[in-house]
Design an enzyme around this catalytic site. Structure first.
Site, PDB file in Angstrom:
ATOM      1  N   ALA A  11      -2.896  29.650  66.572  1.00 50.50           N
ATOM      2  CA  ALA A  11      -3.868  30.478  65.891  1.00 50.50           C
ATOM      3  C   ALA A  11      -3.926  31.845  66.841  1.00 50.50           C
ATOM      4  CB  ALA A  11      -5.479  30.118  66.043  1.00 50.50           C
ATOM      5  N   THR A  12      -3.645  31.927  68.079  1.00 50.95           N
ATOM      6  CA  THR A  12      -3.802  33.080  68.791  1.00 50.95           C
ATOM      7  C   THR A  12      -2.744  33.855  67.994  1.00 50.95           C
ATOM      8  OG1 THR A  12      -4.580  32.138  70.875  1.00 50.95           O
ATOM      9  CG2 THR A  12      -3.397  34.397  71.069  1.00 50.95           C
ATOM     10  N   ASN A  59     -16.657  28.801  67.583  1.00 54.61           N
ATOM     11  CA  ASN A  59     -16.324  27.877  68.632  1.00 54.61           C
ATOM     12  C   ASN A  59     -16.902  27.306  69.751  1.00 54.61           C
ATOM     13  OD1 ASN A  59     -15.288  30.514  69.087  1.00 54.61           O
ATOM     14  ND2 ASN A  59     -14.475  29.509  70.922  1.00 54.61           N
ATOM     15  N   GLN A  65     -11.736  26.346  63.741  1.00 49.60           N
ATOM     16  CA  GLN A  65     -12.917  25.282  64.295  1.00 49.60           C
ATOM     17  C   GLN A  65     -13.439  24.726  62.836  1.00 49.60           C
ATOM     18  OE1 GLN A  65     -13.311  24.113  67.001  1.00 49.60           O
ATOM     19  NE2 GLN A  65     -12.555  25.682  68.327  1.00 49.60           N
ATOM     20  N   SER A 116      -5.055  26.553  63.431  1.00 50.87           N
ATOM     21  CA  SER A 116      -4.009  25.853  64.552  1.00 50.87           C
ATOM     22  C   SER A 116      -3.974  24.242  64.341  1.00 50.87           C
ATOM     23  CB  SER A 116      -5.204  26.221  65.705  1.00 50.87           C
ATOM     24  OG  SER A 116      -4.555  25.926  67.058  1.00 50.87           O
ATOM     25  N   GLY A 117      -2.722  24.014  64.892  1.00 49.95           N
ATOM     26  CA  GLY A 117      -2.287  22.620  64.938  1.00 49.95           C
ATOM     27  C   GLY A 117      -3.200  21.595  65.861  1.00 49.95           C
ATOM     28  N   HIS A 118      -3.264  22.193  67.130  1.00 44.80           N
ATOM     29  CA  HIS A 118      -3.971  21.359  68.024  1.00 44.80           C
ATOM     30  C   HIS A 118      -5.197  20.811  67.991  1.00 44.80           C
ATOM     31  CE1 HIS A 118      -5.739  23.832  71.442  1.00 44.80           C
ATOM     32  NE2 HIS A 118      -4.839  24.929  70.631  1.00 44.80           N
ATOM     33  N   THR A 134      13.135  30.859  65.537  1.00 43.01           N
ATOM     34  CA  THR A 134      13.518  29.236  65.185  1.00 43.01           C
ATOM     35  C   THR A 134      12.215  28.730  65.160  1.00 43.01           C
ATOM     36  OG1 THR A 134      15.748  29.606  66.029  1.00 43.01           O
ATOM     37  CG2 THR A 134      15.099  27.329  65.360  1.00 43.01           C
ATOM     38  N   CYS A 140     -11.104  28.639  76.191  1.00 39.65           N
ATOM     39  CA  CYS A 140     -10.040  29.720  76.102  1.00 39.65           C
ATOM     40  C   CYS A 140     -10.295  30.848  77.254  1.00 39.65           C
ATOM     41  CB  CYS A 140      -9.704  30.356  74.988  1.00 39.65           C
ATOM     42  SG  CYS A 140      -9.275  29.471  73.688  1.00 39.65           S
TER      43      CYS A 140
HETATM   44  N1  PMP Z   1      -9.633  30.996  67.314  1.00 42.36           N
HETATM   45  C1  PMP Z   1     -10.632  29.988  67.648  1.00 42.36           C
HETATM   46  C2  PMP Z   1     -11.917  29.938  66.969  1.00 42.36           C
HETATM   47  C3  PMP Z   1     -10.500  29.107  68.317  1.00 42.36           C
HETATM   48  O1  PMP Z   1     -11.270  28.188  68.923  1.00 42.36           O
HETATM   49  C4  PMP Z   1      -9.017  28.812  69.013  1.00 42.36           C
HETATM   50  C5  PMP Z   1      -8.927  27.937  70.070  1.00 42.36           C
HETATM   51  N2  PMP Z   1      -9.712  27.875  71.087  1.00 42.36           N
HETATM   52  C6  PMP Z   1      -8.308  29.917  68.826  1.00 42.36           C
HETATM   53  C7  PMP Z   1      -8.486  30.846  67.822  1.00 42.36           C
HETATM   54  C8  PMP Z   1      -6.835  29.981  69.238  1.00 42.36           C
HETATM   55  O2  PMP Z   1      -5.994  28.988  68.952  1.00 42.36           O
HETATM   56  P1  PMP Z   1      -4.763  28.589  69.389  1.00 42.36           P
HETATM   57  O3  PMP Z   1      -5.051  27.664  70.720  1.00 42.36           O
HETATM   58  O4  PMP Z   1      -3.858  27.669  68.360  1.00 42.36           O
HETATM   59  O5  PMP Z   1      -3.973  29.548  70.103  1.00 42.36           O
END
Ligand code: PMP
Length: 387
Positions: A81-82, A161, A191, A211-213, A249, A335
């Site tokens: 997502a970043t 978040n 979130q 985001s996947g994780h 890729t 983060c």
């Molecule tokens: N946006 C939000 C609201 C998040 O909580 C996070 C992850 N902390 C991110 C973006 C970034 O996601 P990623 O770890 O997949 O880069």
């Protein structure tokens, strides 16, 4: 920390930091393993191994597209997502910002939006950050008033978040589309996804980051949904994968894992929301019995995130005390690596109360026993820990 004999499962661990990351589900791990062993081709290769990998990527794309009520062709895979947030802000501002030089964001965005907006500010965009009012809530009118003919883009998250606060995205985007149809709307749904319903059209979003994780997939994969007809100038250029929007890729294992996680979770969003709401009520009930705890999350926030302050005990100290009891929580946004992000201050939580904030983030698998253990450990921590 102890790990059982086949080294696969932590014993005694109470993991309550699911807003930072989630444990990949078995289905996601199996899908990734299959993509790394059987289906290891490069989706761009013209032989059968390549085709099979492409089919696997497209199957995941369809699962994710269906889950947000979108067309397959609107789903683009990224490294997380970043990157999706960077691509949304940089890509849309590059496409639409020639004349319209203003970008509106909420003042509680994740760093991947906020820092990117700051960078665009250095490139002569004007960035307006809309704050919550004194009652700690956002009002659609404030976003609409911040926008004008010169605005190219608005970005706001659906669920915060750090506190679980749910922003009025649908109301804001629909009001903006009525008054300023030219403004591109982006929503960071990281979130919210798989926790509350996220539907692209209902939100009125042109762009959505996932985001996947955070959904029991694997780290290193994300999605940018781009509504048909919306232009985004690529940030990463190269071999023109993902229709040239994101070269490189495709990470087939991570993409398949995300698809498998969505397949598992999509049918149970409401059921899990109800369960986690019960868990939140249970947690708040236990915390109410403890002196010196203030709740920073709103009652009507996402139940998955509960932010509290243990008055007079600094976050990191309490976090490490809880860790000594094998209970893992966060001191705020993971983060920000221990740095205060300023988001709590935006919600009116500042000074010592912000310094003592602890974020508890649950899943539907969290148990009442785990909540009891947390409450007991907090009570003990308040007695034993100073400073
Ligand atoms: N946006 C939000 C609201 C998040 O909580 C996070 C992850 N902390 C991110 C973006 C970034 O996601 P990623 O770890 O997949 O880069």
């Amino acid at each position: 920390m102890r790990i059982n004999s086949d080294r696969k499962v932590w014993i005694d661990l109470i993991y309550l930091d699911n807003a930072a990351t989630t444990k990949p589900c078995t289905e996601a791990v199996d899908a990734a393993v299959e993509a790394m062993t059987v289906n290891f081709g490069n989706p761009s290769s013209l032989h059968r191994a390549g085709l099979n990998a492409q089919l696997a990527v497209d199957e995941a794309r369809k699962l994710i597209a269906d889950s947000i009520g979108a067309d397959n062709s609107s789903v683009y895979f990224t490294s997380g997502a970043t990157e999706s947030n960077n691509l949304a802000l940089r890509g849309a501002s590059a496409a639409y910002g020639k004349k319209c030089r203003k970008i509106v964001i909420s003042a509680v965005e994740h760093a991947s939006i906020d820092e990117t907006a700051s960078d665009l500010e250095k490139k002569d965009f004007e960035v307006i950050r809309v704050s919550p009012r004194d009652d700690g809530r956002f009002y659609a009118a404030d976003f609409v008033n911040a926008c004008d003919e010169n605005t190219c883009l608005i970005s706001m998250m659906l669920v915060n978040n750090e506190t679980g606060y749910i922003l009025p995205v649908k109301e804001v985007f629909n009001a903006i589309k009525r008054r300023f149809p030219h403004i591109i709307t982006h929503c960071d749904c990281v979130q919210a996804y798989m926790k509350v319903p996220v539907k692209a059209n209902a939100l009125g979003a042109d762009l959505i980051s996932l985001s996947g994780h955070k959904i029991h997939g694997i780290k290193g994969v994300g999605v940018l949904y781009i509504k048909k007809g919306i232009r985004v100038i690529p940030v990463v250029t190269g071999g023109k994968q993902e229709k040239g929007i994101r070269s490189g890729t495709e990470s087939v294992p991570l993409i398949c894992a995300m698809g498998a996680a969505v397949k598992k979770l999509a049918p149970t969003i409401n059921e899990r929301f109800k369960r986690v709401s019960e868990l939140k009520a249970c947690l708040l009930g236990r915390l109410a019995d403890i002196d010196g705890i203030a709740v920073n999350s709103p009652d009507d926030g996402s139940p998955y995130v509960v932010n509290i302050s243990v008055i007079g005990r600094r976050s990191e100290i309490m976090l490490h005390f809880l860790e000594s009891k094998e209970i893992y929580v966060s001191s705020g946004s993971a983060c920000s690596k221990g740095q205060q992000s300023g988001v709590l201050g935006q919600f009116g939580i500042s000074g010592k109360r912000a310094d003592s904030a602890v974020r508890i983030s649950m899943t539907a698998e969290t148990t009442e026993d785990e909540i009891d253990a947390l409450a007991n450990a907090l009570r003990e921590g308040i007695e034993k820990v100073r400073g």
